[in-house]
Design a protein around this motif. Structure first.
Motif, PDB file in Angstrom:
ATOM      1  N   LEU A  75      -4.482  23.994 -71.496  1.00 12.24           N
ATOM      2  CA  LEU A  75      -5.730  24.451 -72.112  1.00 12.24           C
ATOM      3  C   LEU A  75      -5.482  25.605 -73.078  1.00 12.24           C
ATOM      4  N   ARG A  76      -4.591  26.526 -72.708  1.00  7.22           N
ATOM      5  CA  ARG A  76      -4.276  27.647 -73.603  1.00  7.22           C
ATOM      6  C   ARG A  76      -3.560  27.161 -74.864  1.00  7.22           C
ATOM      7  N   LEU A  77      -2.673  26.157 -74.728  1.00  8.23           N
ATOM      8  CA  LEU A  77      -1.996  25.591 -75.892  1.00  8.23           C
ATOM      9  C   LEU A  77      -2.990  24.846 -76.780  1.00  8.23           C
ATOM     10  N   ILE A  78      -3.895  24.085 -76.172  1.00 10.13           N
ATOM     11  CA  ILE A  78      -4.913  23.359 -76.929  1.00 10.13           C
ATOM     12  C   ILE A  78      -5.778  24.338 -77.728  1.00 10.13           C
ATOM     13  N   ALA A  79      -6.081  25.490 -77.161  1.00  8.20           N
ATOM     14  CA  ALA A  79      -6.862  26.510 -77.861  1.00  8.20           C
ATOM     15  C   ALA A  79      -6.128  27.026 -79.100  1.00  8.20           C
ATOM     16  N   ARG A  80      -4.817  26.832 -79.150  1.00 11.14           N
ATOM     17  CA  ARG A  80      -4.000  27.260 -80.295  1.00 11.14           C
ATOM     18  C   ARG A  80      -3.691  26.104 -81.253  1.00 11.14           C
ATOM     19  N   GLY A  81      -4.380  24.965 -81.086  1.00 12.09           N
ATOM     20  CA  GLY A  81      -4.219  23.872 -82.021  1.00 12.09           C
ATOM     21  C   GLY A  81      -3.393  22.696 -81.530  1.00 12.09           C
ATOM     22  N   TRP A  82      -2.825  22.801 -80.337  1.00 11.83           N
ATOM     23  CA  TRP A  82      -2.102  21.672 -79.765  1.00 11.83           C
ATOM     24  C   TRP A  82      -3.118  20.589 -79.403  1.00 11.83           C
ATOM     25  N   ARG A  83      -2.619  19.379 -79.094  1.00 14.76           N
ATOM     26  CA  ARG A  83      -3.474  18.275 -78.671  1.00 14.76           C
ATOM     27  C   ARG A  83      -3.068  17.816 -77.280  1.00 14.76           C
ATOM     28  N   LEU A  84      -4.045  17.420 -76.498  1.00 11.96           N
ATOM     29  CA  LEU A  84      -3.790  16.850 -75.180  1.00 11.96           C
ATOM     30  C   LEU A  84      -3.342  15.404 -75.339  1.00 11.96           C
ATOM     31  N   VAL A  85      -2.292  15.038 -74.629  1.00 21.90           N
ATOM     32  CA  VAL A  85      -1.896  13.640 -74.526  1.00 21.90           C
ATOM     33  C   VAL A  85      -2.356  13.118 -73.170  1.00 21.90           C
ATOM     34  N   ALA A  86      -1.962  13.797 -72.091  1.00 22.62           N
ATOM     35  CA  ALA A  86      -2.336  13.356 -70.744  1.00 22.62           C
ATOM     36  C   ALA A  86      -2.360  14.545 -69.801  1.00 22.62           C
ATOM     37  N   ASP A  87      -3.370  14.605 -68.959  1.00 25.52           N
ATOM     38  CA  ASP A  87      -3.449  15.655 -67.950  1.00 25.52           C
ATOM     39  C   ASP A  87      -3.159  15.077 -66.571  1.00 25.52           C
ATOM     40  N   ASP A  88      -2.234  15.677 -65.899  1.00 24.53           N
ATOM     41  CA  ASP A  88      -1.877  15.378 -64.519  1.00 24.53           C
ATOM     42  C   ASP A  88      -0.908  14.207 -64.357  1.00 24.53           C
TER      43      ASP A  88
END
Length: 141
Positions: free
Chosen positions: A37-50
């Motif tokens: 979540l902290r990386l996503i807040a910096r512009g990263w994208r989620l691929v898969a959680d868990d």
């Protein structure tokens, strides 16, 4: 092509040469989703959680999300929330969350995923600098 499901959260960073995937591993409650979540807040994208589906092709390891959890990430204490996503990414780095203090100048380490050797680091996710350390590690590749 054999796909394996791995317990880990995968996020993607857009570098000069395109998207690079980072799989975050560690025991339940270690902070995988929190760091993501902290990386996503910096512009990263989620691929898969868990859980991440991983396979090898052409000498690289690739990651995608199981359809049932696409576009969602757990925010502890809040629940499941939507996140900006990327459907597929070539894995470039593995991070294992650990409370062990990392060496100042460690020797390069590697782990094998889907038969592909990938750079590997251990990281304590609690310090605010964990986001910058993860970003620096993937940019250096």
């Amino acid at each position: 092509m054999t796909t394996q499901a791995l317990h880990g959260t995968t996020v993607a960073y857009r570098g000069l040469d395109g998207w690079r995937g980072l799989m975050i591993t560690g025991p339940s409650g270690a902070g995988k989703s929190d760091l993501a979540l902290r990386l996503i807040a910096r512009g990263w994208r989620l691929v898969a959680d868990d859980y991440t589906h991983v396979w090898a092709s052409g000498g690289s390891a690739y990651a995608t999300v199981p359809h049932s959890i696409a576009g969602q990430i757990e925010a502890r204490g809040v629940g499941i929330v939507p996140a900006p996503t990327l459907g597929l990414v070539r894995l470039a780095l593995l991070i294992e969350l650990s409370s062990i203090t990392a060496e100042r100048l460690p020797e390069p380490q590697f782990r094998t995923v889907a038969g592909i050797s990938l750079p590997f680091i251990q990281l304590d996710p609690r310090p605010a600098s964990a986001v910058e350390i993860a970003t620096s590690a993937i940019v250096r590749l």
